[in-house]
Write a protein that holds these residues in place. Structure first.
Motif, mmCIF file in Angstrom:
data_model
loop_
_atom_site.group_PDB
_atom_site.id
_atom_site.type_symbol
_atom_site.label_atom_id
_atom_site.label_comp_id
_atom_site.label_asym_id
_atom_site.label_seq_id
_atom_site.Cartn_x
_atom_site.Cartn_y
_atom_site.Cartn_z
ATOM 1 N N THR A 31 33.474 -35.413 -39.578
ATOM 2 C CA THR A 31 33.895 -36.258 -40.700
ATOM 3 C C THR A 31 34.282 -37.651 -40.215
ATOM 4 O O THR A 31 33.883 -38.658 -40.814
ATOM 5 N N LEU A 32 35.034 -37.721 -39.126
ATOM 6 C CA LEU A 32 35.433 -39.024 -38.589
ATOM 7 C C LEU A 32 34.220 -39.811 -38.100
ATOM 8 O O LEU A 32 34.172 -41.037 -38.254
ATOM 9 N N VAL A 78 36.410 -31.813 -38.184
ATOM 10 C CA VAL A 78 37.190 -33.049 -38.274
ATOM 11 C C VAL A 78 36.458 -34.183 -37.553
ATOM 12 O O VAL A 78 36.336 -35.294 -38.077
ATOM 13 N N CYS A 111 41.909 -48.899 -37.852
ATOM 14 C CA CYS A 111 42.430 -48.018 -38.903
ATOM 15 C C CYS A 111 43.627 -47.227 -38.382
ATOM 16 O O CYS A 111 44.670 -47.165 -39.038
ATOM 17 N N MET A 151 42.580 -38.599 -34.224
ATOM 18 C CA MET A 151 42.581 -40.040 -33.923
ATOM 19 C C MET A 151 43.700 -40.382 -32.939
ATOM 20 O O MET A 151 43.510 -41.204 -32.038
ATOM 21 N N LEU A 205 37.233 -43.298 -30.128
ATOM 22 C CA LEU A 205 37.474 -44.113 -31.317
ATOM 23 C C LEU A 205 36.549 -45.330 -31.275
ATOM 24 O O LEU A 205 36.346 -45.925 -30.219
ATOM 25 N N GLY A 215 37.797 -47.425 -35.946
ATOM 26 C CA GLY A 215 38.752 -46.333 -35.810
ATOM 27 C C GLY A 215 40.062 -46.793 -35.200
ATOM 28 O O GLY A 215 41.143 -46.389 -35.641
ATOM 29 N N ILE A 252 43.594 -39.602 -45.878
ATOM 30 C CA ILE A 252 43.197 -38.796 -44.723
ATOM 31 C C ILE A 252 44.062 -37.554 -44.631
ATOM 32 O O ILE A 252 45.096 -37.455 -45.284
ATOM 33 N N ASP A 256 32.373 -41.294 -41.035
ATOM 34 C CA ASP A 256 33.079 -42.453 -41.579
ATOM 35 C C ASP A 256 33.161 -43.615 -40.580
ATOM 36 O O ASP A 256 33.841 -44.605 -40.838
ATOM 37 N N TYR A 261 34.666 -43.830 -37.710
ATOM 38 C CA TYR A 261 35.938 -43.999 -37.017
ATOM 39 C C TYR A 261 35.843 -43.558 -35.551
ATOM 40 O O TYR A 261 36.653 -43.961 -34.734
ATOM 41 N N ILE A 262 34.876 -42.695 -35.268
ATOM 42 C CA ILE A 262 34.670 -42.262 -33.884
ATOM 43 C C ILE A 262 33.189 -42.271 -33.576
ATOM 44 O O ILE A 262 32.341 -42.225 -34.474
ATOM 45 N N ARG A 313 42.928 -35.093 -39.232
ATOM 46 C CA ARG A 313 42.192 -36.321 -38.886
ATOM 47 C C ARG A 313 43.107 -37.279 -38.125
ATOM 48 O O ARG A 313 42.701 -37.891 -37.141
#
Length: 165
Positions: free
Chosen positions: A88-89, A85, A118, A56, A111, A115, A48, A92, A94-95, A52
């Motif tokens: 992208t999160l 950002v 992680c 987070m 999150l 997320g 990461i 994936d 994560y958010i 990022r």
């Protein structure tokens, strides 16, 4: 070469007659070294980026979620910097991004469970890395530095030469 002498400073610590500039350059050198080490470790160990991690971390501190504007303000960056950002999160998982219940133009970013899980591991590693980088200072030195940097922060807020809106 070991210790402080192993890290080159801008202007190699010269300019003895300009102690304020020398101080600023030393602060800049320390910040740059820490940031480069963190970026490398985040990339190498977690795949990461520092931005990022920063997003987070902000969302971890605000579990109810934040608008993109709030996130930008907290991170002291533009909305444009945050948007990529966040996308992208979200890609994936994560958010999550959901419409604001009070403002149809805004979205709330949070999150996800993935997320949070992680980030928990990454945050623990981050704390360990910072501890390792600062272990050369005693507790008293760290406390004194923290207080002095607080005084600097106050001085910056009071700067009479700052640009007026």
């Amino acid at each position: 070469m070991t210790g402080a002498s192993a890290i080159r400073e801008k202007h190699d610590g010269e300019m003895a007659d300009r102690s304020n500039v020398r101080l600023w350059l030393r602060l800049l050198t320390c910040t740059t070294v820490i940031e480069k080490r963190l970026k490398r470790r985040f990339a190498d160990q977690y795949g990461i980026t520092l931005p990022r991690f920063d997003v987070m971390a902000a969302l971890d501190r605000n579990p109810a979620g934040m608008t993109m504007g709030q996130l930008s303000q907290e991170l002291l960056v533009s909305n444009g910097n945050v948007t990529g950002v966040v996308q992208t999160l979200a890609r994936d998982n994560y958010i999550s991004i959901s419409p604001s219940p009070t403002d149809g133009r805004a979205s709330i970013v949070r999150l996800t469970q993935l997320g949070r899980e992680c980030f928990s591991g990454i945050a623990e590693a981050h704390h360990e890395w910072i501890d390792m980088m600062l272990e050369g200072l005693t507790r008293d030195q760290r406390s004194a530095l923290y207080e002095l940097l607080g005084a600097l922060k106050t001085s910056l807020a009071d700067d009479k030469g700052k640009e007026q809106p």
